[in-house]
Design an enzyme around this catalytic site. Structure first.
Site, PDB file in Angstrom:
ATOM      1  N   ASN A 279     -15.868   1.525 -17.136  1.00 38.59           N
ATOM      2  CA  ASN A 279     -16.706   0.808 -18.097  1.00 38.59           C
ATOM      3  C   ASN A 279     -17.345   1.787 -19.070  1.00 38.59           C
ATOM      4  O   ASN A 279     -17.668   2.931 -18.727  1.00 38.59           O
ATOM      5  CB  ASN A 279     -17.742  -0.092 -17.411  1.00 38.59           C
ATOM      6  CG  ASN A 279     -18.592   0.589 -16.361  1.00 38.59           C
ATOM      7  OD1 ASN A 279     -18.182   1.575 -15.748  1.00 38.59           O
ATOM      8  ND2 ASN A 279     -19.783   0.064 -16.140  1.00 38.59           N
TER       9      ASN A 279
ATOM     10  N   GLU B 141     -20.329   1.620 -21.672  1.00 46.01           N
ATOM     11  CA  GLU B 141     -21.447   0.839 -22.194  1.00 46.01           C
ATOM     12  C   GLU B 141     -21.888   1.367 -23.556  1.00 46.01           C
ATOM     13  O   GLU B 141     -21.446   2.427 -24.003  1.00 46.01           O
ATOM     14  CB  GLU B 141     -22.593   0.844 -21.167  1.00 46.01           C
ATOM     15  CG  GLU B 141     -22.177   0.151 -19.878  1.00 46.01           C
ATOM     16  CD  GLU B 141     -23.289   0.028 -18.853  1.00 46.01           C
ATOM     17  OE1 GLU B 141     -24.361   0.640 -19.033  1.00 46.01           O
ATOM     18  OE2 GLU B 141     -23.063  -0.695 -17.866  1.00 46.01           O
ATOM     19  N   ASN B 142     -22.752   0.580 -24.197  1.00 47.06           N
ATOM     20  CA  ASN B 142     -23.183   0.908 -25.548  1.00 47.06           C
ATOM     21  C   ASN B 142     -24.652   0.536 -25.709  1.00 47.06           C
ATOM     22  O   ASN B 142     -25.102  -0.462 -25.120  1.00 47.06           O
ATOM     23  CB  ASN B 142     -22.312   0.117 -26.543  1.00 47.06           C
ATOM     24  CG  ASN B 142     -22.483   0.605 -27.966  1.00 47.06           C
ATOM     25  OD1 ASN B 142     -23.466   0.327 -28.632  1.00 47.06           O
ATOM     26  ND2 ASN B 142     -21.505   1.359 -28.422  1.00 47.06           N
TER      27      ASN B 142
ATOM     28  N   TYR C 101     -25.922  -3.454 -26.437  1.00 45.43           N
ATOM     29  CA  TYR C 101     -25.365  -3.868 -25.135  1.00 45.43           C
ATOM     30  C   TYR C 101     -24.082  -4.690 -25.193  1.00 45.43           C
ATOM     31  O   TYR C 101     -23.146  -4.409 -24.435  1.00 45.43           O
ATOM     32  CB  TYR C 101     -26.417  -4.648 -24.332  1.00 45.43           C
ATOM     33  CG  TYR C 101     -27.599  -3.841 -23.844  1.00 45.43           C
ATOM     34  CD1 TYR C 101     -27.712  -2.470 -24.077  1.00 45.43           C
ATOM     35  CD2 TYR C 101     -28.628  -4.457 -23.141  1.00 45.43           C
ATOM     36  CE1 TYR C 101     -28.812  -1.749 -23.636  1.00 45.43           C
ATOM     37  CE2 TYR C 101     -29.726  -3.740 -22.682  1.00 45.43           C
ATOM     38  CZ  TYR C 101     -29.818  -2.391 -22.936  1.00 45.43           C
ATOM     39  OH  TYR C 101     -30.887  -1.670 -22.490  1.00 45.43           O
TER      40      TYR C 101
ATOM     41  N   CYS D 200     -15.663  -3.383 -20.388  1.00 51.39           N
ATOM     42  CA  CYS D 200     -15.427  -3.379 -18.939  1.00 51.39           C
ATOM     43  C   CYS D 200     -14.285  -2.419 -18.597  1.00 51.39           C
ATOM     44  O   CYS D 200     -13.381  -2.171 -19.413  1.00 51.39           O
ATOM     45  CB  CYS D 200     -15.033  -4.774 -18.460  1.00 51.39           C
ATOM     46  SG  CYS D 200     -16.396  -5.935 -18.342  1.00 51.39           S
TER      47      CYS D 200
ATOM     48  N   GLU E 273     -11.754  -2.909 -16.699  1.00 51.64           N
ATOM     49  CA  GLU E 273     -10.437  -3.555 -16.719  1.00 51.64           C
ATOM     50  C   GLU E 273      -9.882  -3.605 -18.137  1.00 51.64           C
ATOM     51  O   GLU E 273      -8.682  -3.400 -18.366  1.00 51.64           O
ATOM     52  CB  GLU E 273     -10.519  -4.991 -16.167  1.00 51.64           C
ATOM     53  CG  GLU E 273     -10.985  -5.078 -14.731  1.00 51.64           C
ATOM     54  CD  GLU E 273     -12.493  -5.226 -14.581  1.00 51.64           C
ATOM     55  OE1 GLU E 273     -13.242  -4.589 -15.363  1.00 51.64           O
ATOM     56  OE2 GLU E 273     -12.920  -5.961 -13.686  1.00 51.64           O
TER      57      GLU E 273
ATOM     58  N   CYS F 250     -14.696  -9.811 -14.386  1.00 53.64           N
ATOM     59  CA  CYS F 250     -15.498 -10.839 -15.065  1.00 53.64           C
ATOM     60  C   CYS F 250     -14.553 -11.852 -15.727  1.00 53.64           C
ATOM     61  O   CYS F 250     -13.340 -11.615 -15.843  1.00 53.64           O
ATOM     62  CB  CYS F 250     -16.432 -10.203 -16.088  1.00 53.64           C
ATOM     63  SG  CYS F 250     -15.623  -9.741 -17.633  1.00 53.64           S
TER      64      CYS F 250
ATOM     65  N   CYS G 170     -12.415 -10.532 -18.569  1.00 47.27           N
ATOM     66  CA  CYS G 170     -11.326  -9.634 -18.140  1.00 47.27           C
ATOM     67  C   CYS G 170     -10.206 -10.400 -17.448  1.00 47.27           C
ATOM     68  O   CYS G 170      -9.041  -9.991 -17.528  1.00 47.27           O
ATOM     69  CB  CYS G 170     -11.877  -8.528 -17.250  1.00 47.27           C
ATOM     70  SG  CYS G 170     -12.791  -7.305 -18.218  1.00 47.27           S
TER      71      CYS G 170
HETATM   72  N1  THU Z   1     -18.223  -4.425 -15.393  1.00 49.48           N
HETATM   73  C1  THU Z   1     -16.917  -4.027 -15.426  1.00 49.48           C
HETATM   74  O1  THU Z   1     -16.585  -2.953 -15.949  1.00 49.48           O
HETATM   75  N2  THU Z   1     -15.995  -4.843 -14.856  1.00 49.48           N
HETATM   76  C2  THU Z   1     -16.288  -6.009 -14.217  1.00 49.48           C
HETATM   77  O2  THU Z   1     -15.385  -6.680 -13.770  1.00 49.48           O
HETATM   78  C3  THU Z   1     -17.669  -6.408 -14.045  1.00 49.48           C
HETATM   79  C4  THU Z   1     -18.665  -5.664 -14.830  1.00 49.48           C
HETATM   80  C5  THU Z   1     -19.224  -3.546 -15.996  1.00 49.48           C
HETATM   81  C6  THU Z   1     -19.819  -4.030 -17.282  1.00 49.48           C
HETATM   82  C7  THU Z   1     -21.135  -3.286 -17.302  1.00 49.48           C
HETATM   83  O3  THU Z   1     -20.899  -1.997 -17.882  1.00 49.48           O
HETATM   84  C8  THU Z   1     -21.489  -3.111 -15.851  1.00 49.48           C
HETATM   85  O4  THU Z   1     -20.315  -3.360 -15.120  1.00 49.48           O
HETATM   86  C9  THU Z   1     -22.582  -4.047 -15.360  1.00 49.48           C
HETATM   87  O5  THU Z   1     -22.286  -5.352 -15.687  1.00 49.48           O
END
Ligand code: THU
Length: 141
Positions: free
Chosen positions: A50, A52-53, A56, A61, A63, A94, A97
């Site tokens: 993942n 992040e930024n 937000y 993600c 995946e 999620c 994804c």
């Molecule tokens: N996240 C993923 O990378 N994959 C998922 O399937 C669920 C959530 C990440 C997004 C965010 O950076 C962090 O987990 C918390 O939600």
């Protein structure tokens, strides 16, 4: 198209790739690191973490990053996807994804939920995203 579950060696390779990717996660806001790995049609593995930024919603993600890595490497088919996160509870992809994976996989494609010790659960994409909107809908126009 039907995907059989990856063999033990492939599962181990997916696990190690996802673990290494998780270590590179950019997750300063949630503190929740996720790693993912995709097995493509040529049995190559593509990993993602993942990203992040500070704005937000712009975060990515693991995946999605793994699928992007597959595409840029020339892969067009996800035969399996493994995901693992931090914490005790298994991470499932999620909703967004699941849809992203459906572009390159079908309902029977295995999704492996793992922790640092190994694969804990295997689900099909159909179980995660039943009655999905998929490329076939556009082909049927
Ligand atoms: N996240 C993923 O990378 N994959 C998922 O399937 C669920 C959530 C990440 C997004 C965010 O950076 C962090 O987990 C918390 O939600």
């Amino acid at each position: 198209m039907t995907d059989t579950a990856p063999d033990t060696q492939q599962q181990t390779a997916l696990l190690h790739a996802a673990l290494a990717a998780r270590q590179r996660a950019h997750a300063p806001y949630s503190g929740f690191r996720v790693g993912a790995a995709v097995l493509d049609e040529a049995a190559r593995i593509h990993a993602g973490c993942n990203v992040e930024n500070a704005a937000y919603p712009q975060g990515l993600c693991a995946e999605a990053v793994a699928l992007g890595a597959m595409v840029v490497a020339g892969g067009r088919r996800a035969r399996a996807l493994l995901v693992l996160g931090d914490g005790k509870q298994l991470v499932t992809p999620c909703g967004g994804c699941r849809q992203k994976l459906r572009e390159f996989a079908d309902g029977a494609t295995p999704v492996l939920l793992a922790d640092a010790e190994g694969v804990r659960q295997v689900l099909t994409l159909d179980e995660l995203l039943p009655q999905a909107f998929a490329p076939a809908h556009l082909e049927a126009r």
